[in-house]
Scaffold this motif. Structure first.
Motif, PDB file in Angstrom:
ATOM      1  N   GLY A   1       0.819  -1.200   0.000  1.00 26.99           N
ATOM      2  CA  GLY A   1       0.000   0.000   0.000  1.00 26.99           C
ATOM      3  C   GLY A   1       0.851   1.247   0.000  1.00 26.99           C
ATOM      4  O   GLY A   1       2.080   1.195   0.070  1.00 26.99           O
ATOM      5  N   ALA A   2       0.157   2.376  -0.082  1.00 30.71           N
ATOM      6  CA  ALA A   2       0.818   3.678  -0.023  1.00 30.71           C
ATOM      7  C   ALA A   2      -0.118   4.623   0.710  1.00 30.71           C
ATOM      8  O   ALA A   2      -1.339   4.564   0.538  1.00 30.71           O
ATOM      9  CB  ALA A   2       1.123   4.186  -1.423  1.00 30.71           C
ATOM     10  N   VAL A   3       0.461   5.458   1.543  1.00 31.49           N
ATOM     11  CA  VAL A   3      -0.332   6.397   2.330  1.00 31.49           C
ATOM     12  C   VAL A   3       0.364   7.760   2.292  1.00 31.49           C
ATOM     13  O   VAL A   3       1.588   7.837   2.324  1.00 31.49           O
ATOM     14  CB  VAL A   3      -0.528   5.876   3.774  1.00 31.49           C
ATOM     15  CG1 VAL A   3       0.768   5.739   4.511  1.00 31.49           C
ATOM     16  CG2 VAL A   3      -1.522   6.706   4.534  1.00 31.49           C
ATOM     17  N   VAL A   4      -0.444   8.811   2.174  1.00 31.59           N
ATOM     18  CA  VAL A   4       0.114  10.160   2.113  1.00 31.59           C
ATOM     19  C   VAL A   4       0.187  10.759   3.505  1.00 31.59           C
ATOM     20  O   VAL A   4      -0.551  10.368   4.413  1.00 31.59           O
ATOM     21  CB  VAL A   4      -0.708  11.084   1.187  1.00 31.59           C
ATOM     22  CG1 VAL A   4      -0.669  10.576  -0.243  1.00 31.59           C
ATOM     23  CG2 VAL A   4      -2.125  11.231   1.672  1.00 31.59           C
ATOM     24  N   ARG A   5       1.097  11.709   3.658  1.00 33.53           N
ATOM     25  CA  ARG A   5       1.281  12.387   4.939  1.00 33.53           C
ATOM     26  C   ARG A   5      -0.045  12.964   5.428  1.00 33.53           C
ATOM     27  O   ARG A   5      -0.814  13.542   4.668  1.00 33.53           O
ATOM     28  CB  ARG A   5       2.317  13.495   4.784  1.00 33.53           C
ATOM     29  CG  ARG A   5       2.688  14.146   6.096  1.00 33.53           C
ATOM     30  CD  ARG A   5       3.763  15.147   5.906  1.00 33.53           C
ATOM     31  NE  ARG A   5       3.122  16.439   5.657  1.00 33.53           N
ATOM     32  CZ  ARG A   5       3.743  17.497   5.191  1.00 33.53           C
ATOM     33  NH1 ARG A   5       5.007  17.432   4.884  1.00 33.53           N
ATOM     34  NH2 ARG A   5       3.114  18.610   5.014  1.00 33.53           N
ATOM     35  N   GLY A   6      -0.328  12.774   6.706  1.00 31.88           N
ATOM     36  CA  GLY A   6      -1.547  13.290   7.306  1.00 31.88           C
ATOM     37  C   GLY A   6      -2.748  12.377   7.153  1.00 31.88           C
ATOM     38  O   GLY A   6      -3.828  12.682   7.646  1.00 31.88           O
ATOM     39  N   ASP A   7      -2.596  11.259   6.474  1.00 26.35           N
ATOM     40  CA  ASP A   7      -3.692  10.316   6.279  1.00 26.35           C
ATOM     41  C   ASP A   7      -3.289   8.963   6.874  1.00 26.35           C
ATOM     42  O   ASP A   7      -2.182   8.819   7.392  1.00 26.35           O
ATOM     43  CB  ASP A   7      -4.006  10.177   4.795  1.00 26.35           C
ATOM     44  CG  ASP A   7      -5.426   9.688   4.528  1.00 26.35           C
ATOM     45  OD1 ASP A   7      -6.179   9.448   5.505  1.00 26.35           O
ATOM     46  OD2 ASP A   7      -5.787   9.532   3.355  1.00 26.35           O
ATOM     47  N   ALA A   8      -4.172   7.997   6.811  1.00 22.84           N
ATOM     48  CA  ALA A   8      -3.881   6.653   7.308  1.00 22.84           C
ATOM     49  C   ALA A   8      -4.691   5.647   6.508  1.00 22.84           C
ATOM     50  O   ALA A   8      -5.752   5.975   5.979  1.00 22.84           O
ATOM     51  CB  ALA A   8      -4.232   6.550   8.790  1.00 22.84           C
ATOM     52  N   ASP A   9      -4.185   4.437   6.403  1.00 24.62           N
ATOM     53  CA  ASP A   9      -4.917   3.334   5.790  1.00 24.62           C
ATOM     54  C   ASP A   9      -5.448   2.452   6.907  1.00 24.62           C
ATOM     55  O   ASP A   9      -4.727   2.146   7.860  1.00 24.62           O
ATOM     56  CB  ASP A   9      -4.006   2.505   4.883  1.00 24.62           C
ATOM     57  CG  ASP A   9      -3.642   3.218   3.589  1.00 24.62           C
ATOM     58  OD1 ASP A   9      -4.278   4.247   3.283  1.00 24.62           O
ATOM     59  OD2 ASP A   9      -2.736   2.734   2.891  1.00 24.62           O
ATOM     60  N   SER A  10      -6.700   2.035   6.774  1.00 26.49           N
ATOM     61  CA  SER A  10      -7.327   1.195   7.792  1.00 26.49           C
ATOM     62  C   SER A  10      -7.637  -0.182   7.227  1.00 26.49           C
ATOM     63  O   SER A  10      -8.208  -0.303   6.138  1.00 26.49           O
ATOM     64  CB  SER A  10      -8.627   1.834   8.288  1.00 26.49           C
ATOM     65  OG  SER A  10      -8.363   3.005   8.996  1.00 26.49           O
ATOM     66  N   TYR A  11      -7.255  -1.188   7.992  1.00 26.06           N
ATOM     67  CA  TYR A  11      -7.520  -2.574   7.628  1.00 26.06           C
ATOM     68  C   TYR A  11      -8.334  -3.226   8.731  1.00 26.06           C
ATOM     69  O   TYR A  11      -8.160  -2.902   9.909  1.00 26.06           O
ATOM     70  CB  TYR A  11      -6.205  -3.345   7.454  1.00 26.06           C
ATOM     71  CG  TYR A  11      -5.369  -2.850   6.301  1.00 26.06           C
ATOM     72  CD1 TYR A  11      -5.529  -3.366   5.021  1.00 26.06           C
ATOM     73  CD2 TYR A  11      -4.407  -1.862   6.496  1.00 26.06           C
ATOM     74  CE1 TYR A  11      -4.764  -2.911   3.963  1.00 26.06           C
ATOM     75  CE2 TYR A  11      -3.632  -1.405   5.440  1.00 26.06           C
ATOM     76  CZ  TYR A  11      -3.818  -1.928   4.178  1.00 26.06           C
ATOM     77  OH  TYR A  11      -3.054  -1.477   3.139  1.00 26.06           O
ATOM     78  N   LEU A  12      -9.206  -4.158   8.348  1.00 25.61           N
ATOM     79  CA  LEU A  12      -9.976  -4.929   9.314  1.00 25.61           C
ATOM     80  C   LEU A  12      -9.620  -6.396   9.175  1.00 25.61           C
ATOM     81  O   LEU A  12      -9.473  -6.910   8.063  1.00 25.61           O
ATOM     82  CB  LEU A  12     -11.474  -4.750   9.081  1.00 25.61           C
ATOM     83  CG  LEU A  12     -12.041  -3.368   9.371  1.00 25.61           C
ATOM     84  CD1 LEU A  12     -13.532  -3.327   9.033  1.00 25.61           C
ATOM     85  CD2 LEU A  12     -11.824  -2.981  10.816  1.00 25.61           C
ATOM     86  N   LEU A  13      -9.476  -7.058  10.320  1.00 25.33           N
ATOM     87  CA  LEU A  13      -9.143  -8.475  10.364  1.00 25.33           C
ATOM     88  C   LEU A  13     -10.112  -9.170  11.305  1.00 25.33           C
ATOM     89  O   LEU A  13     -10.201  -8.812  12.481  1.00 25.33           O
ATOM     90  CB  LEU A  13      -7.704  -8.664  10.863  1.00 25.33           C
ATOM     91  CG  LEU A  13      -7.257 -10.105  11.103  1.00 25.33           C
ATOM     92  CD1 LEU A  13      -7.186 -10.870   9.783  1.00 25.33           C
ATOM     93  CD2 LEU A  13      -5.916 -10.132  11.809  1.00 25.33           C
ATOM     94  N   ASP A  14     -10.837 -10.155  10.786  1.00 23.42           N
ATOM     95  CA  ASP A  14     -11.760 -10.939  11.608  1.00 23.42           C
ATOM     96  C   ASP A  14     -10.963 -12.061  12.263  1.00 23.42           C
ATOM     97  O   ASP A  14     -10.344 -12.874  11.571  1.00 23.42           O
ATOM     98  CB  ASP A  14     -12.875 -11.512  10.730  1.00 23.42           C
ATOM     99  CG  ASP A  14     -14.012 -12.097  11.538  1.00 23.42           C
ATOM    100  OD1 ASP A  14     -14.088 -11.850  12.763  1.00 23.42           O
ATOM    101  OD2 ASP A  14     -14.849 -12.808  10.947  1.00 23.42           O
ATOM    102  N   ALA A  15     -10.929 -12.071  13.593  1.00 25.00           N
ATOM    103  CA  ALA A  15     -10.111 -13.053  14.312  1.00 25.00           C
ATOM    104  C   ALA A  15     -10.821 -13.505  15.580  1.00 25.00           C
ATOM    105  O   ALA A  15     -11.799 -12.900  16.009  1.00 25.00           O
ATOM    106  CB  ALA A  15      -8.752 -12.449  14.648  1.00 25.00           C
ATOM    107  N   ARG A  16     -10.295 -14.567  16.184  1.00 24.42           N
ATOM    108  CA  ARG A  16     -10.870 -15.134  17.405  1.00 24.42           C
ATOM    109  C   ARG A  16      -9.961 -14.861  18.601  1.00 24.42           C
ATOM    110  O   ARG A  16      -8.741 -14.788  18.469  1.00 24.42           O
ATOM    111  CB  ARG A  16     -11.048 -16.642  17.237  1.00 24.42           C
ATOM    112  CG  ARG A  16     -12.101 -17.007  16.201  1.00 24.42           C
ATOM    113  CD  ARG A  16     -12.382 -18.496  16.143  1.00 24.42           C
ATOM    114  NE  ARG A  16     -11.184 -19.331  16.112  1.00 24.42           N
ATOM    115  CZ  ARG A  16     -10.547 -19.681  15.012  1.00 24.42           C
ATOM    116  NH1 ARG A  16     -10.944 -19.280  13.843  1.00 24.42           N
ATOM    117  NH2 ARG A  16      -9.479 -20.459  15.088  1.00 24.42           N
ATOM    118  N   GLY A  17     -10.574 -14.737  19.741  1.00 20.10           N
ATOM    119  CA  GLY A  17      -9.832 -14.578  20.975  1.00 20.10           C
ATOM    120  C   GLY A  17      -8.916 -15.765  21.205  1.00 20.10           C
ATOM    121  O   GLY A  17      -9.267 -16.900  20.902  1.00 20.10           O
ATOM    122  N   GLY A  18      -7.725 -15.493  21.715  1.00 22.94           N
ATOM    123  CA  GLY A  18      -6.756 -16.546  21.980  1.00 22.94           C
ATOM    124  C   GLY A  18      -5.791 -16.781  20.833  1.00 22.94           C
ATOM    125  O   GLY A  18      -4.755 -17.418  21.024  1.00 22.94           O
TER     126      GLY A  18
END
Length: 133
Positions: A53-70
């Motif tokens: 990926g690439a992200v510009v100054r002052g911004d952010a990329d958001s990712y979501l990960l579905d995971a289980r406890g433990g």
């Protein structure tokens, strides 16, 4: 002496946790408001993924990960100019990692975890690696 400093240490730890939460929330404000998330998906039978990926100054990329406890989550990021890091939060917003380049975390419970990628200076092209066991 150690007994006298104990309340100050507790207060310092509480303030550090609060500051980390505010930094994490503020760093991703633009991406979070826009509601732009990329879901991290593993290939069938795989337990790891690598994303570029690439992200510009002052911004952010958001990712979501579905995971289980433990489960154990290993995350690492690299950039050619060494100018990017990530933060991780649990489904309820609990901050698990702040401005890291590599970490291993035992996930506390089931749900969607958020990985926020932000540059430390200037624009950043990066490779994010995520493993879950």
């Amino acid at each position: 002496m150690a007994t006298i400093l104990r309340p100050f240490r507790a207060a310092l730890l509480a303030l550090t946790a609060l500051a980390a939460t505010l930094v994490f929330a503020g760093a991703g404000a633009g991406a979070a408001q826009a509601g732009v998330y990329t879901e991290i998906k593993f290939a069938p039978g795989a337990s790891e993924a690598t994303l570029d990926g690439a992200v510009v100054r002052g911004d952010a990329d958001s990712y979501l990960l579905d995971a289980r406890g433990g489960q154990l989550l290993y995350t690492a990021i690299v950039a050619l100019e060494d100018n990017v890091n990530f933060s991780i939060s649990a489904p309820d917003g609990l901050v698990l990692a702040v401005e890291e380049t590599a970490t291993e975390i035992v996930l506390p419970y089931d749900g969607l975890y958020r990985v926020l990628v932000a540059p430390t200076r200037g624009n950043a092209s990066y490779t994010l690696h995520v493993e879950i066991h």
